[in-house]
Design an enzyme around this catalytic site. Structure first.
Site, PDB file in Angstrom:
ATOM      1  N   SER A  58     -22.996 -14.167   7.955  1.00  0.00           N
ATOM      2  CA  SER A  58     -24.294 -14.731   7.516  1.00  0.00           C
ATOM      3  C   SER A  58     -24.176 -16.036   6.714  1.00  0.00           C
ATOM      4  CB  SER A  58     -25.142 -13.610   6.699  1.00  0.00           C
ATOM      5  OG  SER A  58     -25.208 -12.542   7.813  1.00  0.00           O
ATOM      6  N   GLU A 102      19.650 -39.050 -39.235  1.00  0.00           N
ATOM      7  CA  GLU A 102      20.097 -39.512 -37.920  1.00  0.00           C
ATOM      8  C   GLU A 102      20.831 -40.924 -37.853  1.00  0.00           C
ATOM      9  OE1 GLU A 102      20.226 -37.585 -35.374  1.00  0.00           O
ATOM     10  OE2 GLU A 102      19.183 -36.141 -36.460  1.00  0.00           O
TER      11      GLU A 102
END
Length: 709
Positions: free
Chosen positions: A380, A112
């Site tokens: 319930s 690079e």
């Protein structure tokens, strides 16, 4: 006006402008514009071109709790749940340059920017070479950007190839070189480069890439692996080894040859590294689908933080959340009717911390959070609130009921403003006289309807509000059977009061926040507010332990490996909603199952919701997570005659009472409440008369024991 006239006027106007504006003025304006542009570009570079640590580049996100829930759990690696803004996540693992192997750094420099340590941000020799190569190729064949320029582009700019972008990139590269030394720039670059995708997450940096492609820390990558990573920088997806192994191999070998050609390694070392195989599998990051929970936090709390560098640590436990997700999927897949939805919430009742939350089958398909926003009839599952109201002392006096109080389970007809109300049990059968405990354990509607009428729906609603339920509760007789809608989160918090011995903990979803990598500051957790007498909470919990032991929830703990558990089933009218809530002293988990449009599920809470809770507990908890419910002060025991069932002794059954309400010592007790005038048949009259005679005989027996006869 025709086109010819328009053209004539335009030529006249242009000639007039030329007469007024000289060439020198045009040059001056142009130079001024360029100068202003350079000033603006330079100012932008001076303002923005700054480097922080790799940790500062981590997107600010929500994370799971840093220390796992439960006894003896250790500090773990928090899992990212999502960014604060809901944007895409990134996979990053910050690494320091000094920790990376030399061959990885050398590979990056070789490919690079081999003159990295000899330029000041711009490499004019490389730029000239790239221009010549591009002219020969009649296109973009080679790039001239240095590592510093690439870093500037990655950090601050877009990937568009325009002259303006290149000028801005160059200015920022120069400023970065002036402000920071070479090691800092190289470290930032190796932590920032894009190296592919982990699902929807972009992989940035060699630390994350080493984990994903090789399943190891970047400090331990080999020369061959380092060359492969560096070779991917120019085209990560094209050279991904699992996707294109041959292309990746050729690219890796090219990097090795470049390193050898520059004298960074020998040809023998390069040849040996080239013989290494390609990785065949990836290692995705541990994931937790906490998007419903993330939305819950963002909607309920104001979190304002910078976009990067901060971590918000939540109360969500990664292990419990994954267990919840799997339990919901498995539970819905086993249902006979497709399209049903489900939600799950788990909390720690001692602290109010939300440990797990699933708001639906698939967040991608529906973002509606059924755990916090869907209001449905609890059926319930609301009965424990009724029991609390019934068992509490009234104004310091005796309670309206004890657990041994006998209630008629016989047809009931109540006149209301909307017409007659005739509650039924789920199986449409009647059992005669039952105790309050039996009515809870077997989830009998008619006895609880009678209890609700005796204490009044207003008292029930007031009790529920003390337990943290804020949804409107309509004070009608059917409230005792859960006719008013609540959210799953509300119901789980209410059960948390029972689990916590009467204390209501404030809901807590965030542990704290800190810079990424730092531990959050310790935050004092307030003690739960005492809203129910611990003795009364224990009475209700004892009945809900019976629900799991021998009642409607007995399928939960048939093998007994969960330890002490209490729980309650719930089914709404026409089987539209199925509920189950289970708890221990340290954990409460609730599940709702149903259809969004209110269609009948045709299943009970025990059939649809309980299996999900069971699977969740089986995967999420260990033996160390279960404790027993301690008997608090104010509780005594005594014998009571059982109206129904076969679990009593000759004198009755041992039962818990509030102190002062138990039967006299060495005697059996039977407790009733005032009867309502309702239609009765002769069979019921005969049964009632037989029960009265039995009570008289038992009273006579007690008196004989005392020597009174």
């Amino acid at each position: 006006m025709d086109l010819q006239a328009i053209a004539l006027r335009s030529r006249v106007a242009l000639q007039a402008l030329r007469a007024r504006v000289s060439v020198r003025q045009v040059v001056r304006v142009t130079l001024a514009a360029f100068s202003l542009g350079f000033v603006i570009i330079g100012a932008e570079a001076l303002i923005r071109a700054k480097l922080g640590t790799p940790q500062d580049r981590m997107p600010t996100a929500l994370y799971t709790r840093p220390i796992g829930w439960g006894e003896g759990r250790e500090r773990n690696s928090p899992v990212a749940l999502g960014t604060l803004g809901g944007g895409p996540m990134e996979r990053r693992v910050p690494v320091e340059l000094s920790a990376l192997p030399d061959h990885l750094v050398e590979a990056a420099l070789a490919v690079e920017d081999q003159r990295f340590y000899r330029h000041h941000g711009l490499d004019f020799r490389r730029i000239g070479g790239a221009m010549v190569a591009n002219i020969k190729a009649l296109g973009i064949a080679q790039g001239g950007s240095t590592i510093t320029q690439q870093l500037a582009k990655n950090l601050y700019l877009s990937a568009s190839r325009t002259p303006l972008r290149k000028l801005r990139e160059a200015a920022m590269a120069v400023v970065l070189e002036l402000r920071h030394d070479k090691p800092a720039i190289l470290e930032a670059y190796l932590n920032e480069i894009y190296l592919g995708q982990d699902g929807e997450r972009a992989i940035h940096g060699v630390g994350a890439a080493a984990r994903y492609y090789f399943g190891k820390d970047a400090r331990r990558v080999s020369l061959a692996e380092a060359a492969l990573l560096v070779g991917m920088i120019s085209a990560p997806n094209r050279y991904a080894p699992q996707r294109n192994p041959e292309a990746a191999r050729r690219r890796r070998d090219l990097v090795l040859q470049v390193m050898a050609g520059q004298g960074r390694i020998t040809q023998a070392v390069a040849a040996r590294a080239a013989r290494a195989g390609m990785p065949s599998r990836t290692n995705p990051a541990r994931s937790v689908d906490g998007r419903y929970f993330r939305d819950f936090i963002l909607a309920s709390q104001s979190v304002r933080l910078p976009g990067r560098g901060m971590a918000v640590y939540t109360t969500l436990d990664a292990t419990l959340q994954r267990a919840a997700e799997r339990a919901i999927r498995a539970g819905l897949d086993r249902l006979p009717m497709p399209g049903a939805e489900a939600a799950l919430v788990a909390i720690d009742p001692r602290t109010g911390e939300v440990l797990a939350m699933v708001g639906g089958r698939d967040y991608g398909a529906s973002q509606f959070n059924r755990a916090t926003d869907a209001k449905r009839q609890p059926g319930s599952a609301f009965k424990p609130m009724v029991a609390l109201a019934a068992l509490e002392r009234r104004d310091g006096g005796a309670p309206a009921f004890t657990l041994a109080s006998v209630v008629d389970d016989e047809p009931l007809r109540v006149r209301t403003g909307a017409g007659p109300w005739e509650p039924e049990n789920y199986d449409r059968q009647f059992r005669g006289r039952v105790t309050v405990r039996e009515a809870m354990e077997q989830s009998l509607n008619v006895p609880f309807a009678r209890i609700g009428l005796a204490i009044g729906p207003e008292r029930i609603a007031a009790t529920a509000r003390r337990l943290g339920i804020v949804s409107p509760l309509v004070p009608v007789p059917s409230l005792a059977l859960g006719s008013s809608e609540v959210t799953l989160m509300e119901l789980v918090r209410a059960y948390g009061v029972l689990a916590g011995g009467g204390g209501l903990a404030a809901p807590r979803a965030v542990v704290g926040q800190a810079r990424y990598g730092s531990a959050p500051d310790a935050v004092a957790v307030p003690d739960p507010a005492r809203v129910i007498d611990p003795a009364v909470a224990f009475l209700v919990t004892s009945t809900l332990e019976g629900v799991v032991t021998r009642g409607t929830g007995r399928a939960l703990n048939q093998e007994g490996h969960f330890g002490t558990l209490a729980g309650k089933t719930g089914t709404s009218n026409d089987w539209r909603d199925a509920w189950f809530v289970a708890y221990s002293p340290s954990l409460v988990v609730g599940v709702w199952v149903g259809f969004d449009d209110g269609r009948s599920l045709r299943l009970t809470g025990a059939g649809a919701a309980l299996p999900i809770v069971s699977r969740f507990l089986d995967e999420a908890a260990t033996g160390a997570d279960w404790g027993s419910f301690d008997v608090p002060a104010g509780i005594s025991e005594g014998y009571a005659v059982v109206a129904h069932g076969d679990w009593g002794s000759e004198c009755g059954s041992r039962e818990f009472f509030l102190e002062g309400t138990e039967p006299e010592a060495e005697s059996c007790g039977s407790f009733d409440f005032p009867r309502f005038e309702v239609p009765r048949d002769w069979g019921r009259v005969l049964r009632k008369e037989a029960a009265r005679l039995l009570e008289e005989l038992m009273a006579e027996r007690r008196e004989r024991r005392r020597g009174l006869r």
